[in-house]
Design a protein around this motif. Structure first.
Motif, PDB file in Angstrom:
ATOM      1  N   ASN A 141     -18.433 -22.812  88.685  1.00  0.00           N
ATOM      2  CA  ASN A 141     -19.555 -21.940  88.329  1.00  0.00           C
ATOM      3  C   ASN A 141     -20.722 -22.057  89.308  1.00  0.00           C
ATOM      4  OD1 ASN A 141     -20.786 -24.328  87.583  1.00  0.00           O
ATOM      5  ND2 ASN A 141     -20.797 -23.876  85.392  1.00  0.00           N
ATOM      6  N   GLN A 142     -20.612 -22.937  90.315  1.00  0.00           N
ATOM      7  CA  GLN A 142     -21.624 -23.063  91.356  1.00  0.00           C
ATOM      8  C   GLN A 142     -21.333 -22.146  92.552  1.00  0.00           C
ATOM      9  OE1 GLN A 142     -24.469 -25.100  91.203  1.00  0.00           O
ATOM     10  NE2 GLN A 142     -23.839 -25.210  89.076  1.00  0.00           N
ATOM     11  N   LEU A 143     -20.227 -21.420  92.458  1.00  0.00           N
ATOM     12  CA  LEU A 143     -19.820 -20.501  93.527  1.00  0.00           C
ATOM     13  C   LEU A 143     -19.729 -19.092  92.958  1.00  0.00           C
ATOM     14  CD1 LEU A 143     -16.958 -22.751  94.882  1.00  0.00           C
ATOM     15  CD2 LEU A 143     -19.126 -22.344  96.031  1.00  0.00           C
ATOM     16  N   ASP A 144     -20.096 -18.117  93.751  1.00  0.00           N
ATOM     17  CA  ASP A 144     -20.034 -16.715  93.338  1.00  0.00           C
ATOM     18  C   ASP A 144     -18.819 -16.091  94.021  1.00  0.00           C
ATOM     19  OD1 ASP A 144     -20.634 -14.240  92.309  1.00  0.00           O
ATOM     20  OD2 ASP A 144     -22.366 -13.896  93.614  1.00  0.00           O
ATOM     21  N   PHE A 145     -17.699 -16.042  93.293  1.00  0.00           N
ATOM     22  CA  PHE A 145     -16.456 -15.503  93.847  1.00  0.00           C
ATOM     23  C   PHE A 145     -16.412 -13.992  93.695  1.00  0.00           C
ATOM     24  CE2 PHE A 145     -15.073 -19.887  93.238  1.00  0.00           C
ATOM     25  CZ  PHE A 145     -14.388 -20.106  94.421  1.00  0.00           C
ATOM     26  N   MET A 146     -15.912 -13.323  94.748  1.00  0.00           N
ATOM     27  CA  MET A 146     -15.838 -11.862  94.750  1.00  0.00           C
ATOM     28  C   MET A 146     -14.728 -11.384  95.679  1.00  0.00           C
ATOM     29  SD  MET A 146     -19.393 -11.351  96.878  1.00  0.00           S
ATOM     30  CE  MET A 146     -20.218 -12.681  96.034  1.00  0.00           C
ATOM     31  N   ARG A 147     -14.413 -10.103  95.559  1.00  0.00           N
ATOM     32  CA  ARG A 147     -13.442  -9.444  96.446  1.00  0.00           C
ATOM     33  C   ARG A 147     -14.192  -8.450  97.320  1.00  0.00           C
ATOM     34  NH1 ARG A 147      -8.220 -10.358  94.798  1.00  0.00           N
ATOM     35  NH2 ARG A 147      -8.012 -10.831  92.601  1.00  0.00           N
ATOM     36  N   ASP A 148     -13.786  -8.415  98.608  1.00  0.00           N
ATOM     37  CA  ASP A 148     -14.413  -7.433  99.504  1.00  0.00           C
ATOM     38  C   ASP A 148     -13.638  -6.119  99.443  1.00  0.00           C
ATOM     39  OD1 ASP A 148     -12.124  -7.734 101.106  1.00  0.00           O
ATOM     40  OD2 ASP A 148     -13.165  -8.934 102.620  1.00  0.00           O
ATOM     41  N   GLU A 149     -14.002  -5.193 100.302  1.00  0.00           N
ATOM     42  CA  GLU A 149     -13.387  -3.866 100.307  1.00  0.00           C
ATOM     43  C   GLU A 149     -11.888  -3.910 100.580  1.00  0.00           C
ATOM     44  OE1 GLU A 149     -15.988  -4.800 102.193  1.00  0.00           O
ATOM     45  OE2 GLU A 149     -17.671  -3.663 101.392  1.00  0.00           O
ATOM     46  N   ASP A 150     -11.425  -4.952 101.281  1.00  0.00           N
ATOM     47  CA  ASP A 150     -10.001  -5.087 101.594  1.00  0.00           C
ATOM     48  C   ASP A 150      -9.239  -5.865 100.531  1.00  0.00           C
ATOM     49  OD1 ASP A 150     -10.342  -3.742 104.036  1.00  0.00           O
ATOM     50  OD2 ASP A 150     -10.936  -5.609 105.027  1.00  0.00           O
ATOM     51  N   GLY A 151      -9.938  -6.325  99.482  1.00  0.00           N
ATOM     52  CA  GLY A 151      -9.304  -7.091  98.421  1.00  0.00           C
ATOM     53  C   GLY A 151      -9.259  -8.588  98.685  1.00  0.00           C
ATOM     54  N   ASP A 152      -9.860  -9.027  99.801  1.00  0.00           N
ATOM     55  CA  ASP A 152      -9.870 -10.454 100.134  1.00  0.00           C
ATOM     56  C   ASP A 152     -10.908 -11.179  99.284  1.00  0.00           C
ATOM     57  OD1 ASP A 152      -7.925 -10.132 102.135  1.00  0.00           O
ATOM     58  OD2 ASP A 152      -9.462  -9.610 103.609  1.00  0.00           O
ATOM     59  N   VAL A 153     -10.497 -12.340  98.740  1.00  0.00           N
ATOM     60  CA  VAL A 153     -11.383 -13.140  97.900  1.00  0.00           C
ATOM     61  C   VAL A 153     -12.186 -14.095  98.776  1.00  0.00           C
ATOM     62  CG1 VAL A 153     -11.454 -14.873  96.062  1.00  0.00           C
ATOM     63  CG2 VAL A 153      -9.845 -12.955  95.919  1.00  0.00           C
ATOM     64  N   HIS A 154     -13.469 -14.208  98.462  1.00  0.00           N
ATOM     65  CA  HIS A 154     -14.356 -15.151  99.138  1.00  0.00           C
ATOM     66  C   HIS A 154     -15.442 -15.558  98.146  1.00  0.00           C
ATOM     67  CE1 HIS A 154     -16.228 -11.232  99.714  1.00  0.00           C
ATOM     68  NE2 HIS A 154     -17.385 -11.882  99.782  1.00  0.00           N
ATOM     69  N   ALA A 155     -16.248 -16.534  98.534  1.00  0.00           N
ATOM     70  CA  ALA A 155     -17.332 -16.981  97.658  1.00  0.00           C
ATOM     71  C   ALA A 155     -18.596 -17.196  98.464  1.00  0.00           C
ATOM     72  CB  ALA A 155     -16.947 -18.271  96.946  1.00  0.00           C
ATOM     73  N   VAL A 156     -19.709 -17.103  97.766  1.00  0.00           N
ATOM     74  CA  VAL A 156     -21.017 -17.361  98.353  1.00  0.00           C
ATOM     75  C   VAL A 156     -21.629 -18.531  97.579  1.00  0.00           C
ATOM     76  CG1 VAL A 156     -23.312 -16.409  98.781  1.00  0.00           C
ATOM     77  CG2 VAL A 156     -21.298 -14.942  98.968  1.00  0.00           C
ATOM     78  N   THR A 157     -22.285 -19.432  98.305  1.00  0.00           N
ATOM     79  CA  THR A 157     -22.944 -20.567  97.683  1.00  0.00           C
ATOM     80  C   THR A 157     -24.335 -20.760  98.271  1.00  0.00           C
ATOM     81  OG1 THR A 157     -22.776 -22.932  97.191  1.00  0.00           O
ATOM     82  CG2 THR A 157     -21.932 -22.206  99.325  1.00  0.00           C
ATOM     83  N   ARG A 158     -25.164 -21.470  97.553  1.00  0.00           N
ATOM     84  CA  ARG A 158     -26.524 -21.772  98.029  1.00  0.00           C
ATOM     85  C   ARG A 158     -26.513 -22.974  98.963  1.00  0.00           C
ATOM     86  NH1 ARG A 158     -27.917 -26.232  95.204  1.00  0.00           N
ATOM     87  NH2 ARG A 158     -26.908 -26.547  93.196  1.00  0.00           N
ATOM     88  N   TRP A 159     -25.404 -23.750  98.974  1.00  0.00           N
ATOM     89  CA  TRP A 159     -25.328 -24.938  99.825  1.00  0.00           C
ATOM     90  C   TRP A 159     -25.057 -24.570 101.274  1.00  0.00           C
ATOM     91  CZ3 TRP A 159     -21.909 -26.060  95.355  1.00  0.00           C
ATOM     92  CH2 TRP A 159     -22.549 -26.846  94.397  1.00  0.00           C
ATOM     93  N   THR A 160     -25.601 -25.360 102.183  1.00  0.00           N
ATOM     94  CA  THR A 160     -25.295 -25.219 103.603  1.00  0.00           C
ATOM     95  C   THR A 160     -24.091 -26.089 103.926  1.00  0.00           C
ATOM     96  OG1 THR A 160     -26.673 -27.090 104.264  1.00  0.00           O
ATOM     97  CG2 THR A 160     -27.755 -24.914 104.129  1.00  0.00           C
ATOM     98  N   LYS A 161     -23.555 -25.912 105.108  1.00  0.00           N
ATOM     99  CA  LYS A 161     -22.433 -26.743 105.551  1.00  0.00           C
ATOM    100  C   LYS A 161     -22.838 -28.218 105.560  1.00  0.00           C
ATOM    101  CE  LYS A 161     -19.634 -25.475 108.903  1.00  0.00           C
ATOM    102  NZ  LYS A 161     -19.062 -25.202 110.252  1.00  0.00           N
ATOM    103  N   ASP A 162     -24.029 -28.516 106.061  1.00  0.00           N
ATOM    104  CA  ASP A 162     -24.489 -29.905 106.113  1.00  0.00           C
ATOM    105  C   ASP A 162     -24.637 -30.509 104.722  1.00  0.00           C
ATOM    106  OD1 ASP A 162     -24.489 -29.963 108.880  1.00  0.00           O
ATOM    107  OD2 ASP A 162     -26.616 -29.449 109.037  1.00  0.00           O
ATOM    108  N   GLN A 163     -25.122 -29.730 103.775  1.00  0.00           N
ATOM    109  CA  GLN A 163     -25.251 -30.235 102.405  1.00  0.00           C
ATOM    110  C   GLN A 163     -23.885 -30.541 101.800  1.00  0.00           C
ATOM    111  OE1 GLN A 163     -27.625 -26.931 100.953  1.00  0.00           O
ATOM    112  NE2 GLN A 163     -29.381 -28.288 100.639  1.00  0.00           N
ATOM    113  N   LEU A 164     -22.921 -29.677 102.021  1.00  0.00           N
ATOM    114  CA  LEU A 164     -21.570 -29.935 101.507  1.00  0.00           C
ATOM    115  C   LEU A 164     -20.957 -31.157 102.187  1.00  0.00           C
ATOM    116  CD1 LEU A 164     -20.042 -26.350 101.170  1.00  0.00           C
ATOM    117  CD2 LEU A 164     -20.664 -27.907  99.319  1.00  0.00           C
ATOM    118  N   LYS A 165     -21.166 -31.273 103.493  1.00  0.00           N
ATOM    119  CA  LYS A 165     -20.601 -32.417 104.224  1.00  0.00           C
ATOM    120  C   LYS A 165     -21.210 -33.740 103.767  1.00  0.00           C
ATOM    121  CE  LYS A 165     -19.536 -31.627 108.723  1.00  0.00           C
ATOM    122  NZ  LYS A 165     -19.829 -31.205 110.105  1.00  0.00           N
TER     123      LYS A 165
END
Length: 94
Positions: free
Chosen positions: A63-87
Motif C-alpha cells: 500500500n506504499q506503492l501506487d500500481f498502475m497500467r500504462d497505455e500499453d498495458g504494462d504495470v509499473h508503480a510510483v513511490t515517494r521514496w528515492t533510490k537512495d532512500q530505498l537502498k
C-alpha cells in the motif's frame, strides 16, 4: 512519464503474477528499481545494480506503492521514496 492517464490497479490485481518485474519510479520519475516478488503483503523491490546484478532487495508494504497500467498495458508503480532512500533500507531475506 505522465502517469495521470494510467489506470490504477485494484486490490484484486495486486498479485505476484501481475506485479512481478514491474518497474518502480521515484518522485522525480526516475526508474529506481523493479518488483522481484511478493512476500505476504509486502513487495520486494530490487534497487540498484545493473541488469539485476548487484541489486539490493528491500521489502515495502504494497500500500506504499501506487500500481498502475500504462497505455500499453504494462504495470509499473510510483513511490515517494528515492533510490537512495530505498537502498538505505534493511536488505530483505526470504
Amino acid at each position: 512519464m505522465d502517469h495521470t492517464n494510467h489506470v490504477r490497479l485494484t486490490n484484486a490485481e495486486l498479485t505476484p503474477s501481475v506485479l512481478e518485474d514491474a518497474t518502480i519510479y521515484g518522485p522525480d520519475d526516475e526508474k529506481i528499481g523493479w518488483v522481484d516478488h511478493m512476500h505476504g503483503s509486502q513487495v520486494v523491490i530490487d534497487v540498484g545494480g545493473f541488469l539485476g546484478i548487484g541489486a539490493k532487495p528491500v521489502a515495502v508494504s504494497a500500500n506504499q506503492l501506487d500500481f498502475m497500467r500504462d497505455e500499453d498495458g504494462d504495470v509499473h508503480a510510483v513511490t515517494r521514496w528515492t533510490k537512495d532512500q530505498l537502498k538505505s533500507m534493511p536488505e530483505h531475506h526470504d
